[in-house]
Design an enzyme around this catalytic site. Structure first.
Site, PDB file in Angstrom:
ATOM      1  N   SER A  33       0.689  -1.159   0.458  1.00  0.00           N
ATOM      2  CA  SER A  33       0.014  -0.002   0.619  1.00  0.00           C
ATOM      3  C   SER A  33       0.815   1.299   0.463  1.00  0.00           C
ATOM      4  CB  SER A  33      -0.513   0.109   1.125  1.00  0.00           C
ATOM      5  OG  SER A  33      -1.444   1.214   1.560  1.00  0.00           O
TER       6      SER A  33
ATOM      7  N   TYR B  53      -1.769  -1.488  10.741  1.00  0.00           N
ATOM      8  CA  TYR B  53      -1.776  -1.282   9.400  1.00  0.00           C
ATOM      9  C   TYR B  53      -0.388  -1.426   8.136  1.00  0.00           C
ATOM     10  CZ  TYR B  53      -4.187  -1.338   4.143  1.00  0.00           C
ATOM     11  OH  TYR B  53      -4.026  -1.184   3.542  1.00  0.00           O
TER      12      TYR B  53
HETATM   13  P1  NAD Z   1     -11.425  -6.381   0.655  1.00  0.00           P
HETATM   14  O1  NAD Z   1     -11.553  -6.229   1.961  1.00  0.00           O
HETATM   15  O2  NAD Z   1     -12.334  -5.818  -0.173  1.00  0.00           O
HETATM   16  O3  NAD Z   1     -10.538  -8.182   0.600  1.00  0.00           O
HETATM   17  C1  NAD Z   1      -9.579  -8.169   1.883  1.00  0.00           C
HETATM   18  C2  NAD Z   1     -10.124 -10.162   1.839  1.00  0.00           C
HETATM   19  O4  NAD Z   1      -9.071 -10.727   2.361  1.00  0.00           O
HETATM   20  C3  NAD Z   1     -11.435 -10.235   2.234  1.00  0.00           C
HETATM   21  O5  NAD Z   1     -12.610 -11.586   1.133  1.00  0.00           O
HETATM   22  C4  NAD Z   1     -11.133 -10.541   3.543  1.00  0.00           C
HETATM   23  O6  NAD Z   1     -12.685 -11.808   3.495  1.00  0.00           O
HETATM   24  C5  NAD Z   1      -9.518 -11.526   3.388  1.00  0.00           C
HETATM   25  N1  NAD Z   1      -9.348 -11.664   4.290  1.00  0.00           N
HETATM   26  C6  NAD Z   1      -9.694 -10.855   5.900  1.00  0.00           C
HETATM   27  N2  NAD Z   1      -8.792 -11.800   6.728  1.00  0.00           N
HETATM   28  C7  NAD Z   1      -8.774 -13.099   6.139  1.00  0.00           C
HETATM   29  C8  NAD Z   1      -7.887 -14.487   7.234  1.00  0.00           C
HETATM   30  N3  NAD Z   1      -8.196 -14.021   8.206  1.00  0.00           N
HETATM   31  N4  NAD Z   1      -8.069 -15.053   6.085  1.00  0.00           N
HETATM   32  C9  NAD Z   1      -8.517 -15.174   5.003  1.00  0.00           C
HETATM   33  N5  NAD Z   1      -8.830 -14.465   4.599  1.00  0.00           N
HETATM   34  C10 NAD Z   1      -8.816 -12.888   5.603  1.00  0.00           C
HETATM   35  O7  NAD Z   1     -10.025  -5.397   0.921  1.00  0.00           O
HETATM   36  P2  NAD Z   1      -9.337  -5.036  -0.602  1.00  0.00           P
HETATM   37  O8  NAD Z   1      -9.440  -3.796  -0.877  1.00  0.00           O
HETATM   38  O9  NAD Z   1      -9.926  -5.694  -1.926  1.00  0.00           O
HETATM   39  O10 NAD Z   1      -7.424  -4.950   0.142  1.00  0.00           O
HETATM   40  C11 NAD Z   1      -7.111  -6.243  -0.806  1.00  0.00           C
HETATM   41  C12 NAD Z   1      -5.685  -6.155  -0.512  1.00  0.00           C
HETATM   42  O11 NAD Z   1      -5.286  -4.417  -1.035  1.00  0.00           O
HETATM   43  C13 NAD Z   1      -5.167  -5.930   0.808  1.00  0.00           C
HETATM   44  O12 NAD Z   1      -3.956  -5.875   1.789  1.00  0.00           O
HETATM   45  C14 NAD Z   1      -5.105  -4.216   1.648  1.00  0.00           C
HETATM   46  O13 NAD Z   1      -4.157  -3.823   2.875  1.00  0.00           O
HETATM   47  C15 NAD Z   1      -4.173  -4.110   0.529  1.00  0.00           C
HETATM   48  N6  NAD Z   1      -4.949  -2.444  -0.372  1.00  0.00           N
HETATM   49  C16 NAD Z   1      -5.882  -1.870  -0.257  1.00  0.00           C
HETATM   50  C17 NAD Z   1      -6.285  -0.609  -1.046  1.00  0.00           C
HETATM   51  C18 NAD Z   1      -8.052   0.088  -1.079  1.00  0.00           C
HETATM   52  O14 NAD Z   1      -7.730   1.257  -1.462  1.00  0.00           O
HETATM   53  N7  NAD Z   1      -8.926  -1.044  -1.022  1.00  0.00           N
HETATM   54  C19 NAD Z   1      -4.749   0.222  -0.820  1.00  0.00           C
HETATM   55  C20 NAD Z   1      -3.248  -0.878  -0.767  1.00  0.00           C
HETATM   56  C21 NAD Z   1      -3.623  -1.677  -0.564  1.00  0.00           C
END
Ligand code: NAD
Length: 265
Positions: free
Chosen positions: A147, A160
């Site tokens: 991120s 985070y």
């Molecule tokens: P999201 O919430 O849509 O998806 C996250 C997924 O992780 C979910 O399906 C959830 O069920 C799964 N998860 C959480 N805990 C878990 C566990 N203990 N075991 C198995 N699965 C688990 O989130 P996203 O926005 O798609 O994020 C995906 C990645 O991208 C993350 O690492 C997040 O930090 C990173 N990210 C997201 C953003 C953003 O703006 N959305 C920005 C930067 C980085």
């Protein structure tokens, strides 16, 4: 004014035919986009998440793609199971994530531990589980969803930010150790992406500050983003797909920002 996004779809060249991939957090916004991009390029994808209903929906959406998608229900807090799940993967996308926004002096220690387990210790165990096969094959691709918060901090996101900074170090170490074996390891560093994780943050901040969703986006989240919009998950997946492909062998130990100009300030 919101800048338009490039509406190009992923190229569907099956350049990953014969490759096996594991994507964690596969039912989520970015994870499902990565699964569809990898299967669109011909990979046999193991889609892993604790959200089994989400995995069922994803496998439906993947029908007809050149590759295959196999649902792999898994809670990453079971670290031994996580390590075992990665065995035999040519491509590992460490994507699962959780978020909790609290001031440091009120941050619950057990929540801090959970965030670090899911977003740092589990990736370590998954990489550990994947490397023997990658080394034996002389080829491997590790992509870690970091991120902008892997490169800089924001208040109230201690766990985070700490987990993502740790993931950057883990990724670079895997890059150095993997290079002699044909294994690359990189981070992808999005700004804010339109996913359930971010929609929840927007709702929380709107409630905390007593302002609207649009005001949260404009005044808090997108204040420093030159491209005044959220990224779409498939834009992140396109970067992940590049880093998993045959043309990125010289790219390793890198952190690829997709942040609409946020960190250009
Ligand atoms: P999201 O919430 O849509 O998806 C996250 C997924 O992780 C979910 O399906 C959830 O069920 C799964 N998860 C959480 N805990 C878990 C566990 N203990 N075991 C198995 N699965 C688990 O989130 P996203 O926005 O798609 O994020 C995906 C990645 O991208 C993350 O690492 C997040 O930090 C990173 N990210 C997201 C953003 C953003 O703006 N959305 C920005 C930067 C980085």
């Amino acid at each position: 004014m919101t800048a338009p996004r490039n509406p190009e779809p992923h190229p569907a060249e099956p350049f990953l035919t014969g490759r096996t991939a594991l994507v964690t957090g596969a039912a989520g916004g970015i994870g499902s986009a990565c699964v569809l991009a990898l299967a669109g390029a011909g990979a046999a994808v193991r889609a892993s998440d604790r959200d089994t209903a989400g995995l069922d929906a994803l496998t439906e959406r993947a029908r007809g793609l050149p590759g295959t998608v196999l649902a792999r229900p898994l809670d990453l807090r079971d670290l031994d199971a996580a390590e075992a799940a990665a065995a035999g993967a040519d491509i590992l996308v460490n994507n699962a994530g959780v978020q909790l926004v609290r001031p440091l002096h009120e941050f619950p220690p057990d929540a801090f531990h959970t965030v670090l387990t899911v977003m740092l210790e589990a990736p370590f165990r998954l990489i550990r589980g994947a490397l023997p096969h990658m080394y034996a094959r002389g080829w491997g691709r590790i992509v870690n969803l970091s991120s902008v918060h892997g490169l800089r901090a924001s208040p109230f996101k201690a766990a985070y930010v700490a987990a993502k900074h740790g993931l950057e170090g883990l990724s670079k170490t895997a890059a150095l150790e993997g290079a002699p074996h044909g294994v690359t390891s990189n981070c992808v560093n999005p700004g804010y992406v339109r996913t359930p994780l971010v929609e929840q943050q927007v709702a929380d901040q709107a409630e905390a500050h007593g302002i609207s969703r649009e005001e949260v986006l404009e005044e808090i989240m997108l204040r420093e983003t030159a491209v005044k919009r959220l990224a779409e998950p498939d834009e992140v997946a396109a970067a992940v797909l590049y880093l998993c492909g045959p043309r990125s062998g010289f790219v390793t130990g890198s952190s690829l920002t997709l942040d609409g100009g946020w960190t250009a300030h």
